[in-house]
Design an enzyme around this catalytic site. Structure first.
Site, PDB file in Angstrom:
ATOM      1  N   HIS A  44       0.847  -1.197   0.000  1.00 32.88           N
ATOM      2  CA  HIS A  44       0.000   0.000   0.000  1.00 32.88           C
ATOM      3  C   HIS A  44       0.881   1.245   0.000  1.00 32.88           C
ATOM      4  O   HIS A  44       1.951   1.266   0.598  1.00 32.88           O
ATOM      5  CB  HIS A  44      -0.918   0.005   1.225  1.00 32.88           C
ATOM      6  N   GLU A 113      -4.095   1.160  -7.274  1.00 36.37           N
ATOM      7  CA  GLU A 113      -4.529   2.314  -6.488  1.00 36.37           C
ATOM      8  C   GLU A 113      -3.656   3.509  -6.846  1.00 36.37           C
ATOM      9  O   GLU A 113      -2.560   3.661  -6.292  1.00 36.37           O
ATOM     10  CB  GLU A 113      -4.363   2.029  -4.987  1.00 36.37           C
ATOM     11  N   GLY A 119      -8.325   8.876  -1.242  1.00 35.68           N
ATOM     12  CA  GLY A 119      -8.877   9.844  -0.290  1.00 35.68           C
ATOM     13  C   GLY A 119      -9.012  11.264  -0.814  1.00 35.68           C
ATOM     14  O   GLY A 119      -9.322  12.175  -0.059  1.00 35.68           O
ATOM     15  N   SER A 156     -10.762   6.370  -3.788  1.00 36.46           N
ATOM     16  CA  SER A 156     -11.974   7.211  -3.747  1.00 36.46           C
ATOM     17  C   SER A 156     -13.213   6.520  -4.311  1.00 36.46           C
ATOM     18  O   SER A 156     -14.082   7.160  -4.896  1.00 36.46           O
ATOM     19  CB  SER A 156     -11.730   8.547  -4.461  1.00 36.46           C
ATOM     20  N   GLY A 178     -12.002   4.704   2.602  1.00 31.67           N
ATOM     21  CA  GLY A 178     -12.793   5.533   3.515  1.00 31.67           C
ATOM     22  C   GLY A 178     -14.279   5.246   3.490  1.00 31.67           C
ATOM     23  O   GLY A 178     -14.943   5.277   4.531  1.00 31.67           O
TER      24      GLY A 178
END
Length: 195
Positions: A44, A113, A119, A156, A178
């Protein structure tokens, strides 16, 4: 009683191979597996920013594979790299630097990602995602002989954009950040995906 439809994972593991012993604050692959985890997230961008190099991630992948954890291996470019048209080269370097042909490819899921999307609410265009996913799919098939690579999208993901995201060719699913923290938001993603 936990439903058999729910599986647990950990967000990281140590890059040291140990079962028990003096490694304060570290969780090894074997301890994660023994504790009931089925999955581990590795590579990550946050872990990379804390110092996880390609070699550290490579070791973690090997230990996770040895412990029979399913690996969610994150890859992604920064905004600067994207703006310099280096995205695909960065993804190749991240894969080649950490993934060896020794592992069980049935137990690895790749998660694209883009760092600049995590985010921020910024989502790559459909055209950009399509190009990236088709590239990854073909690269993994040709260079690692993975018949049907599993590739997720993360960055997102929410209830409003899932309808667009579900059209990406070669995308196997989503790594939701999130929006997974509130049940209503997560449920909205699921409902909108199927409606």
């Amino acid at each position: 009683n936990v439903s058999k439809n729910i599986q647990f994972g950990v967000q990281n593991i140590s890059n040291t191979d140990f079962n028990f012993g003096a490694a304060t604050g570290s969780i090894s692959a074997s301890i994660a597996k023994t504790s009931g985890a089925e999955y581990v997230i590795l590579g990550h961008s946050e872990a990379r920013s804390y110092g996880d190099s390609h070699l550290i991630i490579k070791n973690k992948i090997l230990y996770a594979d040895k412990s029979k954890l399913k690996i969610i291996f994150c890859i992604g470019e920064t905004l600067t790299q994207k703006n310099k048209s280096q995205s695909l080269a960065v993804l190749k370097k991240q894969i080649n630097g950490s993934v060896t042909k020794k592992i069980n490819f049935n137990n690895i899921i790749f998660a694209y990602e883009p760092v600049w999307s995590i985010g921020t609410g910024l989502i790559p265009s459909s055209k950009y995602l399509e190009k990236t996913f088709l590239f990854l799919n073909s690269y993994l098939k040709n260079n690692f002989k993975i018949k049907s690579p599993k590739i997720l999208y993360g960055g997102s993901v929410n209830g409003a954009n899932i309808k667009d995201l579900r059209t990406i060719k070669a995308c196997s699913g989503y790594l939701v950040g999130g929006a997974s923290l509130k049940a209503n938001n997560f449920i909205e993603i699921i409902k909108n995906y199927y409606n």
